[in-house]
Design an enzyme around this catalytic site. Structure first.
Site, mmCIF file in Angstrom:
data_model
loop_
_atom_site.group_PDB
_atom_site.id
_atom_site.type_symbol
_atom_site.label_atom_id
_atom_site.label_comp_id
_atom_site.label_asym_id
_atom_site.label_seq_id
_atom_site.Cartn_x
_atom_site.Cartn_y
_atom_site.Cartn_z
ATOM 1 N N SER A 274 0.853 -1.194 0.000
ATOM 2 C CA SER A 274 0.000 0.000 0.000
ATOM 3 C C SER A 274 0.886 1.239 0.000
ATOM 4 O O SER A 274 2.084 1.144 -0.306
ATOM 5 C CB SER A 274 -0.939 -0.042 1.210
ATOM 6 O OG SER A 274 -1.959 0.920 1.070
ATOM 7 N N ASN A 275 0.346 2.379 0.329
ATOM 8 C CA ASN A 275 1.153 3.608 0.361
ATOM 9 C C ASN A 275 0.649 4.534 1.463
ATOM 10 O O ASN A 275 -0.305 4.214 2.160
ATOM 11 C CB ASN A 275 1.143 4.282 -1.015
ATOM 12 C CG ASN A 275 -0.256 4.675 -1.450
ATOM 13 O OD1 ASN A 275 -0.913 5.480 -0.808
ATOM 14 N ND2 ASN A 275 -0.734 4.053 -2.530
#
Ligand code: CTP
Length: 217
Positions: A26-27
Site C-alpha cells: 500500500s502507500n
C-alpha cells in the site's frame, strides 16, 4: 438536485494489493484531499460520490461513499459510477503494481527454505486512462505526485490521462493536513497554493468545474 448542480465523483486514499489474507502492499495516502473535495462539492451544492480506499476518515455530511480495497476494485466502482457523473476528481493514490498471485493461505517463510523470497508483481491498469476513453463532455481532474521534474511530468500526465486539469503535489502532501499544489490545464499553470489547508485547496479545486451554488429559493 439544485439547478446547475453536478454529480461529482471523487476517489480518495490508497489502494491495498494483497499477497495473502494478512499482508498487502500500500502507500502513505491518508485520503484527506479526496474527502475534502467531496465535502467541498456538497457545500457548493453538488451531489458527491466518494470512492474510498481503506482510510480512517469519517464520511463528510451528504456524501455517498463506496468503499474499495484494491486498484481493480476501484476500477470496477469507477466503471459503475463514472458514466453517471459529470466530473471526476481522481485524488486516490492508486497502487501501480499488485502481486501476481494472491495466496489463499498465509505465505510461510519456511517454504522459502532460507533463500531470498521473491515477490512477483504485475502492473495495475491505469484507471483514469481506462475510464476516460469514453469521457464525453465529463470534466476530468487528475492528480500527480512527483518528487522531481514535477511540471514536465504533470503536463505529460494531463495528456496521457485525458484530463482537463492536473493538480501537482509534492510527496510532503501525503498524510498531511496541508499541501502545496499547482493546478495546470493544457496551456500551463493556472494557480498555486503554498502550504494551504486541504479544506481550502479543495474548495478552490471545486470551482474548476463551474461557478454555482444551490439555487436561491
Ligand atoms: N492513477 C490511475 N491509475 C493508476 C495510477 C494512477 O488512475 N494505476 C491516477 C491517480 O489517481 C492520479 C493520476 O493517475 O490522478 C496520476 O497518478 P500518479 O501516481 O502521479 O502517476 P502514475 O500514473 O502512477 O505514473 P508514475 O508512476 O509514472 O508517476
Amino acid at each position: 438536485m439544485a439547478s446547475g448542480s453536478l454529480h461529482v465523483l471523487v476517489t480518495a486514499g490508497p489502494t491495498r494489493e494483497h499477497l495473502d489474507p494478512v499482508r498487502y502492499l500500500s502507500n502513505e495516502s491518508s485520503g484527506r484531499m479526496g474527502f475534502e473535495i467531496a465535502r467541498a462539492a456538497v457545500e457548493a451544492g453538488h451531489r458527491a460520490t466518494l470512492i474510498a480506499g481503506p482510510v480512517h476518515l469519517e464520511t463528510p455530511p451528504g456524501v455517498e461513499r463506496v468503499d474499495v480495497v484494491s486498484a481493480l476494485d476501484m476500477l470496477a466502482a469507477l466503471e459503475e459510477h463514472f458514466p453517471r457523473a459529470d466530473a471526476i476528481y481522481m485524488a486516490a493514490a492508486v497502487g501501480d503494481f499488485r502481486p501476481r498471485e494472491r495466496l489463499d493461505g498465509k505465505w510461510k517463510k519456511k517454504e522459502e527454505g532460507g533463500a531470498p523470497a521473491v515477490l512477483e508483481l504485475v502492473e495495475n491498469p491505469d484507471l483514469l486512462r481506462t475510464i476516460t476513453r469514453d469521457k464525453g463532455d465529463r470534466k476530468v481532474i487528475a492528480f500527480a505526485l512527483e518528487t522531481a521534474d514535477g511540471e514536465r511530468r504533470a503536463a505529460a500526465k494531463l495528456v496521457r490521462k485525458n484530463a482537463d486539469w492536473i493538480v501537482l503535489n509534492g510527496a510532503s502532501a501525503l498524510n498531511a493536513p496541508e499541501s502545496s499544489v499547482t493546478v495546470f490545464d493544457a496551456d500551463g499553470a493556472l494557480w498555486s497554493a503554498e502550504g494551504c489547508p486541504k479544506r481550502e485547496t479543495a474548495a478552490r479545486l471545486i470551482q474548476l468545474i463551474g461557478p454555482h451554488g444551490p439555487t436561491p429559493s
